[in-house]
Design a protein around this motif. Sequence first.
Motif, PDB file in Angstrom:
ATOM      1  N   LYS A  23      -9.624  -2.462  -3.754  1.00  0.00           N
ATOM      2  CA  LYS A  23     -10.543  -1.696  -2.894  1.00  0.00           C
ATOM      3  C   LYS A  23      -9.880  -0.413  -2.407  1.00  0.00           C
ATOM      4  O   LYS A  23     -10.488   0.651  -2.400  1.00  0.00           O
ATOM      5  CB  LYS A  23     -10.987  -2.534  -1.699  1.00  0.00           C
ATOM      6  CG  LYS A  23     -11.977  -3.611  -2.038  1.00  0.00           C
ATOM      7  CD  LYS A  23     -12.365  -4.390  -0.794  1.00  0.00           C
ATOM      8  CE  LYS A  23     -13.220  -5.586  -1.136  1.00  0.00           C
ATOM      9  NZ  LYS A  23     -13.548  -6.402   0.035  1.00  0.00           N
ATOM     10  N   TRP A  24      -8.615  -0.532  -1.989  1.00  0.00           N
ATOM     11  CA  TRP A  24      -7.868   0.621  -1.493  1.00  0.00           C
ATOM     12  C   TRP A  24      -7.757   1.687  -2.589  1.00  0.00           C
ATOM     13  O   TRP A  24      -7.980   2.866  -2.341  1.00  0.00           O
ATOM     14  CB  TRP A  24      -6.485   0.151  -1.036  1.00  0.00           C
ATOM     15  CG  TRP A  24      -5.661   1.173  -0.332  1.00  0.00           C
ATOM     16  CD1 TRP A  24      -5.620   1.415   1.009  1.00  0.00           C
ATOM     17  CD2 TRP A  24      -4.740   2.096  -0.934  1.00  0.00           C
ATOM     18  NE1 TRP A  24      -4.732   2.418   1.269  1.00  0.00           N
ATOM     19  CE2 TRP A  24      -4.177   2.861   0.092  1.00  0.00           C
ATOM     20  CE3 TRP A  24      -4.350   2.336  -2.245  1.00  0.00           C
ATOM     21  CZ2 TRP A  24      -3.245   3.850  -0.140  1.00  0.00           C
ATOM     22  CZ3 TRP A  24      -3.422   3.332  -2.484  1.00  0.00           C
ATOM     23  CH2 TRP A  24      -2.875   4.073  -1.439  1.00  0.00           C
ATOM     24  N   ALA A  25      -7.414   1.253  -3.808  1.00  0.00           N
ATOM     25  CA  ALA A  25      -7.271   2.186  -4.933  1.00  0.00           C
ATOM     26  C   ALA A  25      -8.603   2.838  -5.296  1.00  0.00           C
ATOM     27  O   ALA A  25      -8.659   4.028  -5.607  1.00  0.00           O
ATOM     28  CB  ALA A  25      -6.692   1.449  -6.141  1.00  0.00           C
ATOM     29  N   LYS A  26      -9.695   2.067  -5.245  1.00  0.00           N
ATOM     30  CA  LYS A  26     -11.019   2.627  -5.543  1.00  0.00           C
ATOM     31  C   LYS A  26     -11.392   3.707  -4.536  1.00  0.00           C
ATOM     32  O   LYS A  26     -11.931   4.756  -4.913  1.00  0.00           O
ATOM     33  CB  LYS A  26     -12.081   1.524  -5.550  1.00  0.00           C
ATOM     34  CG  LYS A  26     -12.047   0.664  -6.792  1.00  0.00           C
ATOM     35  CD  LYS A  26     -13.136  -0.394  -6.759  1.00  0.00           C
ATOM     36  CE  LYS A  26     -13.120  -1.230  -8.024  1.00  0.00           C
ATOM     37  NZ  LYS A  26     -14.155  -2.276  -8.013  1.00  0.00           N
ATOM     38  N   LEU A  74       0.821  -1.210   0.000  1.00  0.00           N
ATOM     39  CA  LEU A  74       0.000   0.000   0.000  1.00  0.00           C
ATOM     40  C   LEU A  74       0.857   1.263   0.000  1.00  0.00           C
ATOM     41  O   LEU A  74       0.484   2.268  -0.609  1.00  0.00           O
ATOM     42  CB  LEU A  74      -0.972  -0.014   1.176  1.00  0.00           C
ATOM     43  CG  LEU A  74      -2.009  -1.136   1.138  1.00  0.00           C
ATOM     44  CD1 LEU A  74      -2.917  -1.070   2.362  1.00  0.00           C
ATOM     45  CD2 LEU A  74      -2.823  -1.122  -0.141  1.00  0.00           C
ATOM     46  N   VAL A  75       2.012   1.215   0.671  1.00  0.00           N
ATOM     47  CA  VAL A  75       2.934   2.355   0.630  1.00  0.00           C
ATOM     48  C   VAL A  75       3.389   2.585  -0.812  1.00  0.00           C
ATOM     49  O   VAL A  75       3.367   3.709  -1.311  1.00  0.00           O
ATOM     50  CB  VAL A  75       4.138   2.136   1.568  1.00  0.00           C
ATOM     51  CG1 VAL A  75       5.217   3.184   1.329  1.00  0.00           C
ATOM     52  CG2 VAL A  75       3.690   2.145   3.020  1.00  0.00           C
ATOM     53  N   LEU A  76       3.787   1.514  -1.493  1.00  0.00           N
ATOM     54  CA  LEU A  76       4.186   1.635  -2.898  1.00  0.00           C
ATOM     55  C   LEU A  76       3.031   2.139  -3.760  1.00  0.00           C
ATOM     56  O   LEU A  76       3.201   3.023  -4.597  1.00  0.00           O
ATOM     57  CB  LEU A  76       4.677   0.297  -3.438  1.00  0.00           C
ATOM     58  CG  LEU A  76       6.076  -0.136  -3.033  1.00  0.00           C
ATOM     59  CD1 LEU A  76       6.354  -1.556  -3.503  1.00  0.00           C
ATOM     60  CD2 LEU A  76       7.113   0.811  -3.609  1.00  0.00           C
ATOM     61  N   LEU A  77       1.864   1.569  -3.547  1.00  0.00           N
ATOM     62  CA  LEU A  77       0.692   1.954  -4.337  1.00  0.00           C
ATOM     63  C   LEU A  77       0.341   3.421  -4.122  1.00  0.00           C
ATOM     64  O   LEU A  77      -0.118   4.096  -5.043  1.00  0.00           O
ATOM     65  CB  LEU A  77      -0.500   1.048  -3.986  1.00  0.00           C
ATOM     66  CG  LEU A  77      -1.727   1.137  -4.854  1.00  0.00           C
ATOM     67  CD1 LEU A  77      -1.401   0.918  -6.326  1.00  0.00           C
ATOM     68  CD2 LEU A  77      -2.773   0.130  -4.386  1.00  0.00           C
ATOM     69  N   SER A  78       0.595   3.939  -2.938  1.00  0.00           N
ATOM     70  CA  SER A  78       0.292   5.356  -2.664  1.00  0.00           C
ATOM     71  C   SER A  78       1.157   6.290  -3.501  1.00  0.00           C
ATOM     72  O   SER A  78       0.819   7.463  -3.675  1.00  0.00           O
ATOM     73  CB  SER A  78       0.462   5.666  -1.182  1.00  0.00           C
ATOM     74  OG  SER A  78       1.826   5.713  -0.817  1.00  0.00           O
ATOM     75  N   LYS A  79       2.248   5.789  -4.036  1.00  0.00           N
ATOM     76  CA  LYS A  79       3.141   6.595  -4.874  1.00  0.00           C
ATOM     77  C   LYS A  79       2.819   6.457  -6.363  1.00  0.00           C
ATOM     78  O   LYS A  79       3.462   7.093  -7.194  1.00  0.00           O
ATOM     79  CB  LYS A  79       4.602   6.181  -4.653  1.00  0.00           C
ATOM     80  CG  LYS A  79       5.036   6.194  -3.212  1.00  0.00           C
ATOM     81  CD  LYS A  79       4.889   7.550  -2.589  1.00  0.00           C
ATOM     82  CE  LYS A  79       5.344   7.516  -1.133  1.00  0.00           C
ATOM     83  NZ  LYS A  79       4.939   8.714  -0.418  1.00  0.00           N
ATOM     84  N   CYS A  80       1.844   5.617  -6.685  1.00  0.00           N
ATOM     85  CA  CYS A  80       1.494   5.334  -8.079  1.00  0.00           C
ATOM     86  C   CYS A  80       0.314   6.172  -8.554  1.00  0.00           C
ATOM     87  O   CYS A  80      -0.537   6.571  -7.756  1.00  0.00           O
ATOM     88  CB  CYS A  80       1.145   3.849  -8.230  1.00  0.00           C
ATOM     89  SG  CYS A  80       2.512   2.748  -7.857  1.00  0.00           S
ATOM     90  N   MET A 101      -8.266   6.200  -7.652  1.00  0.00           N
ATOM     91  CA  MET A 101      -7.155   5.971  -8.582  1.00  0.00           C
ATOM     92  C   MET A 101      -7.697   5.378  -9.881  1.00  0.00           C
ATOM     93  O   MET A 101      -8.725   4.702  -9.877  1.00  0.00           O
ATOM     94  CB  MET A 101      -6.145   4.969  -7.997  1.00  0.00           C
ATOM     95  CG  MET A 101      -5.296   5.511  -6.884  1.00  0.00           C
ATOM     96  SD  MET A 101      -4.099   4.269  -6.304  1.00  0.00           S
ATOM     97  CE  MET A 101      -2.989   4.220  -7.700  1.00  0.00           C
ATOM     98  N   THR A 102      -6.988   5.615 -10.948  1.00  0.00           N
ATOM     99  CA  THR A 102      -7.302   4.955 -12.203  1.00  0.00           C
ATOM    100  C   THR A 102      -6.908   3.485 -12.068  1.00  0.00           C
ATOM    101  O   THR A 102      -5.773   3.181 -11.678  1.00  0.00           O
ATOM    102  CB  THR A 102      -6.531   5.599 -13.366  1.00  0.00           C
ATOM    103  OG1 THR A 102      -6.944   6.959 -13.485  1.00  0.00           O
ATOM    104  CG2 THR A 102      -6.773   4.862 -14.676  1.00  0.00           C
ATOM    105  N   ILE A 103      -7.838   2.588 -12.378  1.00  0.00           N
ATOM    106  CA  ILE A 103      -7.561   1.152 -12.342  1.00  0.00           C
ATOM    107  C   ILE A 103      -7.806   0.612 -13.735  1.00  0.00           C
ATOM    108  O   ILE A 103      -8.871   0.818 -14.313  1.00  0.00           O
ATOM    109  CB  ILE A 103      -8.466   0.428 -11.322  1.00  0.00           C
ATOM    110  CG1 ILE A 103      -8.282   1.040  -9.933  1.00  0.00           C
ATOM    111  CG2 ILE A 103      -8.155  -1.068 -11.315  1.00  0.00           C
ATOM    112  CD1 ILE A 103      -9.251   0.491  -8.889  1.00  0.00           C
TER     113      ILE A 103
END
Length: 76
Positions: free
Chosen positions: A56-59, A31-37, A63-65
Amino acid sequence: HYVPIAPHLLFPQFMDDSLGEDRQTAMFMNLVLLSKCAQLWVFGSVRSEGMQQEIKWAKRRHMTIRYFTEELEEIE
């Protein structure tokens, strides 16, 4: 112009996914990495529990998925 990040290939090099503490740490680091994306790309039709949590976290963060088939064709 994208840099792919695949933590499921990196973290098992030094963490044991079968250990609860390592699993929790890896999920946190994901999630830390994803927060930078800027985007989350999902490949294939099989989604692990961890992948589902990341989606779910990205939604929740709007975020664009992008979804791709096993043949790397984007699903609109």
